[in-house]
Scaffold this motif. Structure first.
Motif, PDB file in Angstrom:
ATOM      1  N   GLU A   1       0.810  -1.200  -0.012  1.00  0.00           N
ATOM      2  CA  GLU A   1      -0.030   0.011  -0.040  1.00  0.00           C
ATOM      3  C   GLU A   1       0.657   1.156   0.077  1.00  0.00           C
ATOM      4  OE1 GLU A   1      -3.088   2.004   3.006  1.00  0.00           O
ATOM      5  OE2 GLU A   1      -2.808  -0.050   3.324  1.00  0.00           O
ATOM      6  N   LEU A   2       0.780   2.010  -1.166  1.00  0.00           N
ATOM      7  CA  LEU A   2       1.716   3.212  -1.194  1.00  0.00           C
ATOM      8  C   LEU A   2       0.507   4.430  -1.383  1.00  0.00           C
ATOM      9  CD1 LEU A   2       4.582   1.851  -3.508  1.00  0.00           C
ATOM     10  CD2 LEU A   2       4.650   1.945  -1.174  1.00  0.00           C
ATOM     11  N   TRP A   3       0.674   5.610  -0.650  1.00  0.00           N
ATOM     12  CA  TRP A   3       0.063   6.491  -1.023  1.00  0.00           C
ATOM     13  C   TRP A   3       1.164   7.926  -1.594  1.00  0.00           C
ATOM     14  CZ3 TRP A   3      -2.955   8.722   3.828  1.00  0.00           C
ATOM     15  CH2 TRP A   3      -3.801   7.711   4.342  1.00  0.00           C
ATOM     16  N   LEU A   4       0.729   7.784  -2.943  1.00  0.00           N
ATOM     17  CA  LEU A   4       1.687   8.333  -3.764  1.00  0.00           C
ATOM     18  C   LEU A   4       1.652  10.226  -3.785  1.00  0.00           C
ATOM     19  CD1 LEU A   4       1.380   5.630  -5.201  1.00  0.00           C
ATOM     20  CD2 LEU A   4       1.559   6.855  -7.264  1.00  0.00           C
ATOM     21  N   GLY A   5       0.337  10.790  -3.365  1.00  0.00           N
ATOM     22  CA  GLY A   5       0.373  12.223  -2.978  1.00  0.00           C
ATOM     23  C   GLY A   5       0.397  12.875  -3.858  1.00  0.00           C
ATOM     24  N   ASP A   6       1.043  14.164  -3.794  1.00  0.00           N
ATOM     25  CA  ASP A   6       0.876  15.418  -4.414  1.00  0.00           C
ATOM     26  C   ASP A   6       2.355  15.833  -4.960  1.00  0.00           C
ATOM     27  OD1 ASP A   6       0.732  18.580  -4.808  1.00  0.00           O
ATOM     28  OD2 ASP A   6      -1.179  17.885  -5.338  1.00  0.00           O
ATOM     29  N   ASP A   7       2.572  16.340  -6.066  1.00  0.00           N
ATOM     30  CA  ASP A   7       3.942  16.916  -6.537  1.00  0.00           C
ATOM     31  C   ASP A   7       4.434  18.111  -5.714  1.00  0.00           C
ATOM     32  OD1 ASP A   7       2.725  18.698  -7.721  1.00  0.00           O
ATOM     33  OD2 ASP A   7       3.017  17.800  -9.936  1.00  0.00           O
ATOM     34  N   GLY A   8       3.445  18.910  -5.088  1.00  0.00           N
ATOM     35  CA  GLY A   8       3.788  19.918  -4.291  1.00  0.00           C
ATOM     36  C   GLY A   8       4.181  19.620  -2.977  1.00  0.00           C
ATOM     37  N   TYR A   9       4.042  18.196  -2.685  1.00  0.00           N
ATOM     38  CA  TYR A   9       4.451  17.841  -1.401  1.00  0.00           C
ATOM     39  C   TYR A   9       5.489  16.876  -1.488  1.00  0.00           C
ATOM     40  CZ  TYR A   9       0.982  20.993   0.457  1.00  0.00           C
ATOM     41  OH  TYR A   9       0.079  22.168   0.783  1.00  0.00           O
ATOM     42  N   GLY A  10       6.284  16.571  -2.403  1.00  0.00           N
ATOM     43  CA  GLY A  10       7.155  15.311  -2.644  1.00  0.00           C
ATOM     44  C   GLY A  10       7.089  14.312  -3.470  1.00  0.00           C
ATOM     45  N   PHE A  11       5.992  14.157  -4.121  1.00  0.00           N
ATOM     46  CA  PHE A  11       5.676  13.057  -5.169  1.00  0.00           C
ATOM     47  C   PHE A  11       6.647  13.603  -6.245  1.00  0.00           C
ATOM     48  CE2 PHE A  11       3.494  11.814  -9.001  1.00  0.00           C
ATOM     49  CZ  PHE A  11       3.722  10.504  -8.838  1.00  0.00           C
ATOM     50  N   ASP A  12       7.590  12.917  -6.987  1.00  0.00           N
ATOM     51  CA  ASP A  12       8.304  13.187  -8.067  1.00  0.00           C
ATOM     52  C   ASP A  12       8.233  12.013  -9.142  1.00  0.00           C
ATOM     53  OD1 ASP A  12       9.855  11.549  -6.640  1.00  0.00           O
ATOM     54  OD2 ASP A  12      11.522  12.862  -6.431  1.00  0.00           O
ATOM     55  N   GLY A  13       7.194  11.042  -9.248  1.00  0.00           N
ATOM     56  CA  GLY A  13       7.103  10.040  -9.924  1.00  0.00           C
ATOM     57  C   GLY A  13       6.461  10.233 -11.165  1.00  0.00           C
ATOM     58  N   LYS A  14       6.707   9.115 -12.036  1.00  0.00           N
ATOM     59  CA  LYS A  14       6.328   9.028 -13.290  1.00  0.00           C
ATOM     60  C   LYS A  14       5.413   7.587 -13.403  1.00  0.00           C
ATOM     61  CE  LYS A  14       9.007  12.452 -15.752  1.00  0.00           C
ATOM     62  NZ  LYS A  14       9.654  12.897 -14.523  1.00  0.00           N
ATOM     63  N   LEU A  15       4.637   7.396 -14.322  1.00  0.00           N
ATOM     64  CA  LEU A  15       4.047   5.864 -14.444  1.00  0.00           C
ATOM     65  C   LEU A  15       5.002   5.009 -14.731  1.00  0.00           C
ATOM     66  CD1 LEU A  15       1.527   4.152 -14.985  1.00  0.00           C
ATOM     67  CD2 LEU A  15       1.599   4.742 -17.546  1.00  0.00           C
ATOM     68  N   GLY A  16       6.223   5.438 -15.541  1.00  0.00           N
ATOM     69  CA  GLY A  16       7.365   4.262 -15.667  1.00  0.00           C
ATOM     70  C   GLY A  16       7.959   3.783 -14.362  1.00  0.00           C
ATOM     71  N   ASP A  17       7.949   4.609 -13.463  1.00  0.00           N
ATOM     72  CA  ASP A  17       8.682   4.314 -12.156  1.00  0.00           C
ATOM     73  C   ASP A  17       7.710   3.113 -11.261  1.00  0.00           C
ATOM     74  OD1 ASP A  17      10.482   6.237 -12.221  1.00  0.00           O
ATOM     75  OD2 ASP A  17       8.933   7.813 -11.697  1.00  0.00           O
ATOM     76  N   TYR A  18       6.406   3.285 -11.681  1.00  0.00           N
ATOM     77  CA  TYR A  18       5.433   2.381 -10.990  1.00  0.00           C
ATOM     78  C   TYR A  18       5.363   1.244 -11.757  1.00  0.00           C
ATOM     79  CZ  TYR A  18       4.842   5.785  -7.274  1.00  0.00           C
ATOM     80  OH  TYR A  18       5.405   6.569  -6.398  1.00  0.00           O
ATOM     81  N   ILE A  19       5.552   1.067 -13.219  1.00  0.00           N
ATOM     82  CA  ILE A  19       5.448   0.286 -14.009  1.00  0.00           C
ATOM     83  C   ILE A  19       6.835  -0.910 -13.630  1.00  0.00           C
ATOM     84  CG2 ILE A  19       5.901  -0.566 -16.384  1.00  0.00           C
ATOM     85  CD1 ILE A  19       4.270   1.664 -17.206  1.00  0.00           C
ATOM     86  N   GLU A  20       7.984  -0.024 -13.374  1.00  0.00           N
ATOM     87  CA  GLU A  20       8.885  -0.732 -12.891  1.00  0.00           C
ATOM     88  C   GLU A  20       8.918  -1.481 -11.534  1.00  0.00           C
ATOM     89  OE1 GLU A  20      12.174  -1.668 -14.335  1.00  0.00           O
ATOM     90  OE2 GLU A  20      10.856  -1.554 -16.097  1.00  0.00           O
ATOM     91  N   LEU A  21       8.254  -0.784 -10.629  1.00  0.00           N
ATOM     92  CA  LEU A  21       7.799  -1.421  -9.307  1.00  0.00           C
ATOM     93  C   LEU A  21       7.109  -2.761  -9.536  1.00  0.00           C
ATOM     94  CD1 LEU A  21       7.835  -1.119  -6.189  1.00  0.00           C
ATOM     95  CD2 LEU A  21       5.710   0.100  -6.463  1.00  0.00           C
ATOM     96  N   LEU A  22       6.088  -2.256 -10.308  1.00  0.00           N
ATOM     97  CA  LEU A  22       5.224  -3.689 -10.129  1.00  0.00           C
ATOM     98  C   LEU A  22       5.725  -5.031 -10.736  1.00  0.00           C
ATOM     99  CD1 LEU A  22       1.831  -1.716 -11.132  1.00  0.00           C
ATOM    100  CD2 LEU A  22       2.297  -2.701  -9.117  1.00  0.00           C
TER     101      LEU A  22
END
Length: 303
Positions: free
Chosen positions: A176-197
């Motif tokens: 369970e990951l809460w990704l959040g908002d790019d104004g508060y630290g989220f800096d990911g892209k879809l590709g990062d989560y494709i790799e994670l999965l």
């Protein structure tokens, strides 16, 4: 929005508060240790006071709530003391570090600590839930008992995601990951989560939660095309900005047959597609749609 409630249950038991000096009532409960703002007692004193009033060898679960100055100081003293006392805590299976509401400390302000030693020391730990990522050190790790890993954040840094990706957790069933908002630290892209999965082998999971996500539509479109979707029990895309694109992809997915629960609470989906979602042969968790603000969508928890 912010976190407004403490956990009421954890590890299958109700939660009871414990503050320094309290008497401990023997009950089938999980205790949440908490400090008042700028409390006089140290983190170590609070933990030792609690352990002196219970039987450490039978303790299965523990919550650390607000520490005295959570926006300025991390819980490292708590974590290090747990490591020191691990020989007494032989049955500890579940930890929740940072169970605070916005009145205690906003989620993006919570200072976190270094979990390296804790994960190396508590070999029997099955559940680890962490709230807040400011200062969080969670390197790639190997742990053979961990079944549930949850990071609750207003903005999840990609470096943490990559460390999870590179970890070895053969027993993992709940991510369970809460990704959040790019104004508060989220800096990911879809590709990062494709790799994670790809790395974590989601086909062995019971629950997958990619919650509180700005990129909820993109995640839904990707997940809808993955054969492993049918092996999940629960897919949780709640708290995010999911709209019609992601909903349509899920509805059209050829891999929904085995999915039992789909959680889409806090969303931006139109009524016609909600109707189509309700027709799916699974348990749908969905509330009223959020309203866009001049075309902008917001995750549920950020600050």
């Amino acid at each position: 929005m912010t976190v407004s409630h403490h956990a009421e249950t954890f590890f299958g038991k109700r939660v009871v508060e414990f503050a320094y000096g309290d008497e401990l009532k023997k009950s089938a409960a999980v205790y949440r240790l908490g400090q008042e703002y700028e409390a006089d007692e140290s983190q170590v004193a609070l933990l030792d006071d609690f352990l002196a009033k219970t039987t450490p060898a039978t303790l299965e679960a523990l919550i650390l709530g607000a520490w005295a100055t959570a926006s300025e100081d991390d819980p490292q003293a708590f974590l290090d003391r747990l490591v020191e006392r691990q020989p007494e805590l032989t049955e500890l299976k579940a930890l929740f570090i940072g169970d605070m509401t916005s009145e205690d400390c906003e989620i993006s302000w919570i200072k976190q600590g270094d979990y390296s030693k804790l994960l190396k020391t508590f070999h029997g730990l099955e559940t680890l839930r962490i709230r807040g990522t400011d200062g969080l050190v969670l390197p790639a790790f190997e742990h053979h008992a961990l079944r549930e890993l949850a990071l609750e954040t207003g903005g999840l840094p990609t470096k943490i995601v990559r460390n999870i990706q590179n970890s070895t957790m053969p027993a993992l069933r709940h991510l369970e990951l809460w990704l959040g908002d790019d104004g508060y630290g989220f800096d990911g892209k879809l590709g990062d989560y494709i790799e994670l999965l790809r790395h974590i082998r989601p086909e062995r999971l019971h629950y997958l939660g990619l919650r509180n996500a700005q990129i909820a539509d993109e995640l839904a479109e990707h997940i809808a095309q993955q054969p492993w979707l049918s092996s999940l029990h629960t897919l949780d895309l709640s708290m995010g900005t999911l709209g019609d694109k992601g909903a349509a992809a899920l509805i059209a997915s050829p891999y929904l047959a085995g999915l039992k629960v789909l959680d889409l609470n806090h969303h931006y989906i139109s009524k016609p597609l909600i109707t189509s979602l309700r027709a799916l042969p699974l348990q749908l968790r969905i509330d009223e749609a959020q309203e866009e603000d001049d075309g902008d969508r917001y995750v549920e928890v950020s600050e």
